[in-house]
Design an enzyme around this catalytic site. Structure first.
Site, short mmCIF file in Angstrom:
data_model
loop_
_atom_site.label_atom_id
_atom_site.label_comp_id
_atom_site.label_asym_id
_atom_site.label_seq_id
_atom_site.Cartn_x
_atom_site.Cartn_y
_atom_site.Cartn_z
N LYS A 32 62.18 19.82 -3.11
CA LYS A 32 61.52 20.28 -4.46
C LYS A 32 61.73 19.27 -5.66
O LYS A 32 60.81 19.04 -6.23
CB LYS A 32 61.99 21.91 -4.78
N GLN A 88 68.07 28.52 -6.50
CA GLN A 88 67.74 28.45 -5.09
C GLN A 88 68.67 29.75 -4.16
O GLN A 88 69.75 29.90 -4.34
CB GLN A 88 68.30 27.24 -4.62
N ASP A 95 59.11 31.46 -9.98
CA ASP A 95 59.29 31.97 -8.55
C ASP A 95 58.72 33.61 -8.50
O ASP A 95 58.52 34.04 -7.33
CB ASP A 95 60.89 32.12 -8.22
#
Length: 299
Positions: free
Chosen positions: A54, A98, A121
């Protein structure tokens, strides 16, 4: 019949190229680069690998990115404090925590501290409510990536019968909502199946579009697929295989070789949905930067 491959890697690269072109234009106009803040807690090898991918994607797209690495013994309060620092930083437009987090933390409490405007997200309750009610908000990246795969592959969703295998908050539920909403890439008739569903094989065989996100390696077999169906495999599972160089192999939720002989189109694993998730993370972060631009513009 041998199914045509839906090349998620190529489609994701096209999206990332489009994003980079817009970022270059933003910078030329004096606007800030989109910024992504990443929080990695612990030493999970897979998580560290995902974060590296990422971060590399951010650099290639011309984004600003910051990463905070914390030890697995860190307190939940200290993690929340770092999230709040990102919340207050105008150079950060999107925040990625994460997962998984260490077991002593309440994941939802941690995620709820990400301000909804930077929740790229799509996991904050505000964004869940906004998206499900059709009032904007950020969708989770994986189902959003599946929608883009379908659109850019020319798959007709309107009027189609779609089955989503799995009901998770991260994939299954938002995927069903995206497929049924009144918008491009939607207007499908959607059935959500899961581990307690009866007549699962027959239900799956009704699908023109089958999205497998059940988290079980090679669960979907050829007899579960309608001839000519489009099959999207969201899963990624590690199966022990003594014959493989690493002693294991990565497979999806679909028995790829068998189902490929029945379906009209299918995504591979790897190289299907996975690259799209990162592309959509960049896309959501760019959308957040655009929102910031509008709020900062003089009235």
């Amino acid at each position: 019949m041998t199914a045509e491959l839906i090349d998620g890697k190529a489609i994701a690269q096209a999206i990332r190229d489009e994003i980079k072109a817009e970022v270059d234009q933003r910078v030329a106009q004096g606007l800030p680069r989109p910024g992504l803040g990443v929080l990695l807690v612990g030493d999970n090898v897979a998580s560290a690998a995902y974060v590296r991918m990422k971060t590399r994607a951010c650099a290639e797209a011309g984004f600003h990115s910051e990463q905070i690495d914390l030890d697995s013994s860190v307190s939940q309060d200290d993690v929340i404090q770092e999230i709040r620092r990102f919340n207050a930083d105008p150079a950060i437009h999107g925040i990625l925590v994460q997962l998984p987090l260490p077991g002593h933390m309440d994941v939802q409490v941690v995620l709820d501290n990400v301000t909804p405007e930077k929740d790229v997200d799509g996991l904050h309750p505000v964004n869940v409510g906004m998206t499900s009610s059709g009032r904007g908000g950020f969708w989770p990246c994986t189902p959003l990536g599946v929608r883009e795969l379908l659109l850019r592959s020319g798959v007709q969703t309107a009027g189609a019968s779609a089955v989503v295998l799995g009901r998770s908050d991260l994939v299954g539920r938002p995927m069903a909502l995206l497929l049924m909403r009144r918008a491009e890439g939607g207007d499908a008739t959607v059935t959500v199946c899961h581990s307690r569903s009866r007549d699962l094989v027959e239900r799956c065989r009704q699908a023109d579009i089958l999205v497998a996100a059940i988290g079980r390696g090679e669960f979907v077999t050829a007899n579960m697929v309608k001839p000519g169906a489009v099959v999207i495999d969201v899963g990624i599972n590690r199966l022990d295989d003594p014959a493989a160089a690493k002693g294991y192999r990565l497979v999806g939720d679909v028995d790829f070789e068998a189902v490929r002989q029945v379906a009209s189109r299918i995504t591979p694993v790897p190289g299907g949905v996975g690259p799209m998730t990162i592309a959509m993370l960049l896309s959501n972060t760019l959308d957040s930067a655009r929102l910031h631009d509008r709020k900062a513009a003089p009235a």
